[in-house]
Design an enzyme around this catalytic site. Structure first.
Site, PDB file in Angstrom:
ATOM      1  N   ASP A  22       0.815  -1.216   0.000  1.00  0.00           N
ATOM      2  CA  ASP A  22       0.000   0.000   0.000  1.00  0.00           C
ATOM      3  C   ASP A  22       0.851   1.269   0.000  1.00  0.00           C
ATOM      4  O   ASP A  22       0.650   2.168   0.831  1.00  0.00           O
ATOM      5  CB  ASP A  22      -0.948   0.015   1.209  1.00  0.00           C
ATOM      6  CG  ASP A  22      -1.744  -1.262   1.355  1.00  0.00           C
ATOM      7  OD1 ASP A  22      -2.058  -1.879   0.326  1.00  0.00           O
ATOM      8  OD2 ASP A  22      -2.045  -1.658   2.490  1.00  0.00           O
ATOM      9  N   GLU A 178     -11.333   1.007  -3.937  1.00  0.00           N
ATOM     10  CA  GLU A 178     -10.692   1.445  -2.703  1.00  0.00           C
ATOM     11  C   GLU A 178      -9.383   2.143  -3.025  1.00  0.00           C
ATOM     12  O   GLU A 178      -9.042   2.375  -4.185  1.00  0.00           O
ATOM     13  CB  GLU A 178     -10.459   0.248  -1.769  1.00  0.00           C
ATOM     14  CG  GLU A 178      -9.666  -0.872  -2.392  1.00  0.00           C
ATOM     15  CD  GLU A 178      -9.689  -2.154  -1.572  1.00  0.00           C
ATOM     16  OE1 GLU A 178     -10.354  -2.182  -0.523  1.00  0.00           O
ATOM     17  OE2 GLU A 178      -9.043  -3.131  -1.993  1.00  0.00           O
TER      18      GLU A 178
END
Length: 500
Positions: A22, A178
């Site tokens: 991420d 997302e």
């Protein structure tokens, strides 16, 4: 390196190997800073610095104090800290992130990226996970989060204006929109998201509009990045962030994995941070392949070296060392015995969520880890961990060295020998498997210890697939480190090096 030589050279991908998922990046002048998710480990949110987007040095952890990061001892593995976004605005660094095990969404700031970072501002009205920050020309701050919902946020108070509003749904039929990031580039606001889930169907898609609130027009070539259905050594590509290079070029940092072994293949290092080049065509970004050997950028490179050994001579642990859920000073310290790391047991084994453990991420597909451990006042060992139910270790206790494997509901002693007198060098070798036929796992993990003359005594060897994400599930990767199972153990040094 000359310009002509560099033009034909390559650099290695991933640019931050091992469990560093991420990624979020920001540029400040000639410097680049990048953060990653950290899940159940403390301290949280590792932060890196680079001058070239290729070579990164960890300069700290954003959430490094108990008042910043609350991780209950019963928090599940792969819970904790999810998907930070790092931005620089008005002379300050801002980091927004989700702690799913406590506090929810929160915001911290700093004037220096190495810290100290502020105590967190809690954001109870920011919806869902994966929050992002972007400021418009009027100084308004917009926070966009998973599901592609957006609110206006006051970053000094944490207050929001209005109700969350969905501004895009991602690609039709694609799951889990997302990891949104919002950018003002040229005449447009671009909204980059991840979708498809973080497994083999992972992808990145983008839309654009003339306002940070939309409406947003999807790119006609979405997804702009995916390796689904492609025979490529890097898989699960997505969850990306855009950044501009020093020569005006554009680049993408993203997560990906390197599956190994025969079908269905297993990844053991977790989701790693890769780099990919970006060009612009008709106002849309076109992402190049994040290959393992990436053509070197045009600007000067700044390689950095990391010592193979930590002698634990400093008063504080180096930033790459992480512990499970907390790090009480009375249980983990380098100040009690100078030049040694002291661990006092809490949980009785690596099966326990509250075990006292200090480790570092495995960052190479083949590597060797060694630690000199003094168990005179207790018991402990050297472990390869994915979670409480999936780990291998070599442990010394009661005059014996033994290799242990925990695979789901099974726990087995692979072998044991009498321990040498005094401190013991424990060792784990991780190498490519010998059998390359059908059913071959990703690697072979050999556990043992070194005799006083340096001879390696192997106590057991296991297929590494049982300490992989495809077997264990979750969002993390392997962490290799030392632990205390009873009493007090002291660790003189820890070596980690790539082999093969």
């Amino acid at each position: 390196m000359s310009d002509q030589h560099q033009a034909t050279a390559t650099v290695s991908n991933p640019v931050i190997p091992g469990f560093h998922p991420d990624p979020s990046v920001c540029r400040v002048g000639d410097d680049y800073y990048l953060v990653c998710s950290s899940f159940e480990y403390f301290p949280g949110v590792p932060i890196f610095h680079s001058r070239d987007l290729v070579h990164w040095t960890q300069i700290g952890n954003v959430l490094d104090r108990p008042e910043q990061l609350v991780l209950p001892l019963d928090a599940p593995s792969s819970a904790g800290v999810y998907a930070p976004t790092l931005r620089h605005h008005d002379g300050r660094f801002h980091l927004i992130v989700t702690n799913v095990s406590g506090y929810g969404n929160l915001l911290v700031t700093a004037t220096e990226p190495a810290g100290p970072w502020s105590d967190p501002i809690r954001l109870p009205d920011v919806p869902r996970i994966d929050p992002d920050l972007a400021w418009d020309e009027d100084g308004a701050c917009w926070c966009t989060s998973a599901g592609v919902q957006q609110v206006r946020l006051d970053p000094t108070t944490g207050k929001v204006t209005g109700e969350p509003r969905q501004i895009w749904s991602g690609s039709p039929g694609s799951l889990y929109p997302e990891a949104p990031h919002l950018y003002h580039i040229g005449d447009y606001w671009y909204l980059l998201i991840a979708e498809g889930g973080t497994e083999r169907a992972h992808a990145a898609s983008i839309a654009r509009g003339t306002s940070p609130n939309g409406p947003f027009e999807p790119c006609p070539h979405n997804p702009i990045l995916t390796h689904r259905g492609i025979a490529h050594p890097v898989q699960n590509t997505g969850h990306a962030d855009l950044v501009q290079g020093p020569d005006g070029s554009w680049w993408l940092v993203l997560l990906g994995v390197r599956p190994q072994g025969s079908t269905p293949s297993w990844h053991v290092l977790g989701r790693e941070t890769f780099l990919a080049p970006v060009t612009w065509v008709d106002g849309w970004p076109v992402v190049g392949s994040p290959d393992l050997a990436l053509p070197a950028p045009s600007w000067p490179l700044h390689p950095a070296t990391v010592p193979a050994r930590d002698d634990f001579d400093a008063e504080r642990l180096a930033p790459q060392w992480i512990s499970l859920r907390d790090r009480p000073a009375e249980l983990i310290t380098t100040r009690e015995r100078p030049g040694w790391l002291t661990l006092r047991a809490r949980g009785a084994s690596m099966d326990e969520k509250d075990v006292v453990f200090v480790g570092r991420r495995q960052q190479h597909l083949t590597c060797r880890s060694r630690a000199l451990l003094d168990p005179a006042e207790g018991a402990g060992g050297l472990a390869v961990r994915l979670d409480e139910r999936h780990h291998y270790e070599v442990e010394v206790a009661d005059g014996e060295v033994r290799a242990v494997a925990r695979i789901g509901g099974l726990r087995s002693v692979l072998g044991s020998r009498p321990a040498p007198d005094g401190p013991v060098v424990l060792r784990v070798d991780i190498a490519s498997p010998q059998d390359l036929g059908l059913g071959t796992g990703p690697d072979l993990v050999t556990l043992g210890f070194e005799e006083p003359d340096g001879t390696f005594t192997a106590l057991g060897a296991l297929d590494g697939r049982y300490v992989s994400t495809e077997v264990a599930g979750g969002f993390t990767g392997r962490v290799i480190g030392v632990y205390a199972a009873a009493g007090t153990v002291h660790v003189d040094w820890f070596d980690y090096e790539q082999i093969g």
